[in-house]
Design an enzyme around this catalytic site. Structure first.
Site, PDB file in Angstrom:
ATOM      1  N   LEU A  11      29.808  37.930  23.218  1.00 42.64           N
ATOM      2  CA  LEU A  11      28.925  38.995  22.696  1.00 42.64           C
ATOM      3  C   LEU A  11      29.740  40.125  22.066  1.00 42.64           C
ATOM      4  O   LEU A  11      29.507  40.529  20.923  1.00 42.64           O
ATOM      5  CB  LEU A  11      28.076  39.529  23.861  1.00 42.64           C
ATOM      6  CG  LEU A  11      27.291  40.812  23.631  1.00 42.64           C
ATOM      7  CD1 LEU A  11      26.200  40.624  22.589  1.00 42.64           C
ATOM      8  CD2 LEU A  11      26.673  41.302  24.949  1.00 42.64           C
ATOM      9  N   GLY A  13      33.041  40.148  21.403  1.00 43.62           N
ATOM     10  CA  GLY A  13      33.977  39.621  20.408  1.00 43.62           C
ATOM     11  C   GLY A  13      33.316  39.472  19.040  1.00 43.62           C
ATOM     12  O   GLY A  13      33.887  39.850  18.016  1.00 43.62           O
ATOM     13  N   TYR A 128      33.277  39.130  41.348  1.00 48.17           N
ATOM     14  CA  TYR A 128      33.528  39.578  39.962  1.00 48.17           C
ATOM     15  C   TYR A 128      34.004  41.028  39.965  1.00 48.17           C
ATOM     16  O   TYR A 128      34.959  41.396  39.285  1.00 48.17           O
ATOM     17  CB  TYR A 128      32.216  39.424  39.195  1.00 48.17           C
ATOM     18  CG  TYR A 128      32.164  40.012  37.809  1.00 48.17           C
ATOM     19  CD1 TYR A 128      32.672  39.313  36.713  1.00 48.17           C
ATOM     20  CD2 TYR A 128      31.547  41.245  37.576  1.00 48.17           C
ATOM     21  CE1 TYR A 128      32.585  39.848  35.429  1.00 48.17           C
ATOM     22  CE2 TYR A 128      31.464  41.780  36.297  1.00 48.17           C
ATOM     23  CZ  TYR A 128      31.978  41.077  35.230  1.00 48.17           C
ATOM     24  OH  TYR A 128      31.884  41.604  33.952  1.00 48.17           O
ATOM     25  N   PRO A 155      32.063  49.603  30.135  1.00 54.29           N
ATOM     26  CA  PRO A 155      30.734  49.601  29.493  1.00 54.29           C
ATOM     27  C   PRO A 155      29.623  49.442  30.531  1.00 54.29           C
ATOM     28  O   PRO A 155      29.875  48.924  31.616  1.00 54.29           O
ATOM     29  CB  PRO A 155      30.763  48.360  28.590  1.00 54.29           C
ATOM     30  CG  PRO A 155      32.088  47.710  28.782  1.00 54.29           C
ATOM     31  CD  PRO A 155      32.739  48.309  29.995  1.00 54.29           C
ATOM     32  N   ASN A 157      25.252  48.173  30.621  1.00 57.05           N
ATOM     33  CA  ASN A 157      24.581  46.930  30.185  1.00 57.05           C
ATOM     34  C   ASN A 157      24.661  46.764  28.672  1.00 57.05           C
ATOM     35  O   ASN A 157      24.192  47.633  27.932  1.00 57.05           O
ATOM     36  CB  ASN A 157      23.099  46.973  30.580  1.00 57.05           C
ATOM     37  CG  ASN A 157      22.933  47.132  32.069  1.00 57.05           C
ATOM     38  OD1 ASN A 157      23.213  46.220  32.832  1.00 57.05           O
ATOM     39  ND2 ASN A 157      22.502  48.324  32.489  1.00 57.05           N
ATOM     40  N   HIS A 171      21.528  38.549  31.008  1.00 54.34           N
ATOM     41  CA  HIS A 171      21.194  39.896  31.442  1.00 54.34           C
ATOM     42  C   HIS A 171      19.757  40.227  31.041  1.00 54.34           C
ATOM     43  O   HIS A 171      19.091  39.421  30.392  1.00 54.34           O
ATOM     44  CB  HIS A 171      22.194  40.884  30.839  1.00 54.34           C
ATOM     45  CG  HIS A 171      23.586  40.660  31.323  1.00 54.34           C
ATOM     46  ND1 HIS A 171      24.565  40.086  30.543  1.00 54.34           N
ATOM     47  CD2 HIS A 171      24.162  40.891  32.527  1.00 54.34           C
ATOM     48  CE1 HIS A 171      25.687  39.993  31.241  1.00 54.34           C
ATOM     49  NE2 HIS A 171      25.473  40.470  32.448  1.00 54.34           N
ATOM     50  N   TRP A 193       9.827  39.982  36.424  1.00 54.89           N
ATOM     51  CA  TRP A 193      10.048  40.337  37.829  1.00 54.89           C
ATOM     52  C   TRP A 193       9.940  41.835  38.071  1.00 54.89           C
ATOM     53  O   TRP A 193      10.371  42.644  37.242  1.00 54.89           O
ATOM     54  CB  TRP A 193      11.458  39.899  38.238  1.00 54.89           C
ATOM     55  CG  TRP A 193      11.568  38.426  38.473  1.00 54.89           C
ATOM     56  CD1 TRP A 193      10.704  37.448  38.045  1.00 54.89           C
ATOM     57  CD2 TRP A 193      12.625  37.771  39.177  1.00 54.89           C
ATOM     58  NE1 TRP A 193      11.157  36.227  38.449  1.00 54.89           N
ATOM     59  CE2 TRP A 193      12.330  36.393  39.138  1.00 54.89           C
ATOM     60  CE3 TRP A 193      13.779  38.209  39.833  1.00 54.89           C
ATOM     61  CZ2 TRP A 193      13.162  35.446  39.747  1.00 54.89           C
ATOM     62  CZ3 TRP A 193      14.604  37.286  40.417  1.00 54.89           C
ATOM     63  CH2 TRP A 193      14.289  35.908  40.381  1.00 54.89           C
TER      64      TRP A 193
END
Ligand code: NDP
Length: 307
Positions: A11, A13, A128, A155, A157, A171, A193
Site C-alpha cells: 500500500l 510502496g 507484531y 503512522p 490507520n 483494515h 460489526w
C-alpha cells in the site's frame, strides 16, 4: 543518488512510487528479507544512500492472533537484517515504519511518542507490536554505537489505492469498501460489526508518501515520530461516506452483538508539525476516500485479497 524501498509493492510502496518514481522498489519476490544473505545481496547490488524500509508482515486482528509466532519471527528478522545490512554497507539514512498499534494498551491519550514502551501492547497484536518496538530499539542502538542516521515514523490507520482487500486480513476502510461494493452488486444489505460509534484517525497512503519524503529531509532525531493525520472520524461516518460515494441504495445494519472496539485512539502529531508539516497538507478525507473507492471499482475483482 539511489533510494531503495523495501516493501515497494505494498500500500505505502505504491503510493511512494507516485511521488518518487525513480527509486528502486522491491518486494519479497525479489529478496526475502528474512534471509540475511538475500538482504545483504540486495543492499550490495544497489548500494543505496537512502532506504525507506516499508517491508513487513502486516495483517488484521485474526491473522495477528492465529499466526502470532510468524508475525514476530518474520518482522524481527526482516527488520534486524535490513538495519544491519544497511549499517554494514554505509547507508546514509534509513527511514522505517512503526505503527500506532504498537502503543501500550493502557496509555494516556493522545498518543505521544514518549509512551511507546510504557507497557504491554494490546493482546490482539502483541507479537507484531513487540517486533515493531524492537525496530525502534535497534535504530536507536545503531545510532548510539555506530552513529547511524536511522529514524522511525509512526503512522496511524492507512488506506488508499493498492490496499489489501482480503476480508480476513484487511483494515477497516478496505473491508467496508469491499463489503459495500459486493452488497451493491448483489443488491443486498450490508452488515458491519459493532455500533459504529468509535472514532479513529486515518491517513491517506499518498499523504504518508509525501511525509516520508518530508522527514527524510527534515528529521534526524533518535525517537520515533508520529506522522498520521489527527482528525477523528467515527466508523459510522466512514461507512456512510463510502456508501454515498459508491451510491449504495440498500441498508447498512450495525450488529451490536460484536464488540465496537475502543471508543477513541487519538494521536499527537505536534512533533511533525514543529518540523513544518501542516495539518492542511493532509488530503481532504472525502477526496481520499473517493479516489480509493473509484480505484477499487475500476480494478475489482483484480485486487490484492480479492482475486
Ligand atoms: P503491505 O502489506 O501492503 O505490503 C507489505 C510489503 O512488504 C510488500 O511489498 C511485501 O512484498 C513486503 N514484504 C513482506 N514480507 C517480506 C519479506 N519477507 N521480504 C521482503 N519483503 C516483504 O504493507 P503496507 O504498505 O500497508 O505497510 C507498509 C509499512 O507501514 C509496514 O511496515 C507496516 O507495518 C506499516 N504500517 C501500515 C499500516 C496500515 O494501515 N497498512 C499502519 C501503520 C503502519 P510482497 O508484495 O512480495 O508480499
Amino acid at each position: 543518488m539511489t533510494v531503495l524501498v523495501t516493501g515497494g509493492t505494498g500500500l505505502v510502496g505504491h503510493a511512494l512510487q507516485k511521488v518518487l518514481p525513480n527509486a528502486v522498489y522491491l518486494s519479497s519476490k525479489d529478496y526475502d528479507l528474512r534471509n540475511y544473505d538475500e538482504c545483504l545481496s540486495m543492499i550490495r547490488k544497489y548500494m543505496p544512500e537512502h532506504v525507506f524500509h516499508l517491508a513487513a508482515k502486516v495483517g488484521g486482528v485474526k491473522a495477528n492472533s492465529d499466526f502470532a509466532a510468524e508475525f514476530y519471527y518474520d518482522n524481527i528478522l526482516i527488520n534486524t537484517n535490513v538495519l544491519n545490512a544497511s549499517y554494514n554497507n554505509n547507508v546514509e539514512k534509513v527511514v522505517s515504519l512503526l505503527s500506532t498499534c504498537v502503543y501500550p494498551n493502557k496509555v494516556n491519550y493522545p498518543l505521544t511518542e514518549d509512551q511507546i514502551h510504557n507497557g504491554e501492547p494490546h493482546q490482539s497484536n502483541f507479537a507484531y507490536a513487540y517486533a515493531k518496538r524492537m525496530l525502534d530499539v535497534q535504530s536507536r542502538s545503531y545510532r548510539k554505537q555506530y552513529g547511524c542516521n536511522f529514524i522511525t515514523a509512526v503512522p496511524n490507520n492507512l488506506f488508499g489505492e493498492n490496499d489489501n482487500f482480503d476480508l480476513e486480513n484487511s483494515h477497516v476502510i478496505p473491508a467496508i469498501i469491499r463489503k459495500i461494493h459486493e452488497a451493491n452488486v448483489n443488491n443486498k444489505n450490508v452488515v458491519l460489526w459493532g455500533d459504529g460509534s468509535p472514532t479513529r484517525e486515518f491517513t491517506y497512503s499518498l499523504d504518508l508518501a509525501n511525509i516520508l519524503l518530508f522527514i527524510l529531509e527534515k528529521y534526524d532525531g533518535d525517537h520515533p515520530i508520529n506522522v498520521g493525520g489527527t482528525q477523528q472520524h467515527s466508523i459510522k461516518e466512514v461507512a456512510n461516506t463510502i456508501a454515498e460515494i459508491m451510491e449504495f441504495k440498500n441498508e447498512i445494519i450495525w450488529d451490536s452483538s460484536y464488540p465496537s472496539g475502543q471508543y477513541k485512539k487519538p494521536s499527537d502529531n505536534s512533533n511533525l508539525l514543529s518540523l513544518g508539516w501542516k495539518n492542511e497538507s493532509y488530503t481532504n478525507f472525502y477526496d481520499a476516500l473517493k479516489n480509493t473507492c473509484k480505484w477499487f471499482i475500476i480494478n475489482y475483482p483484480n485486487l490484492r485479497g480479492v482475486s
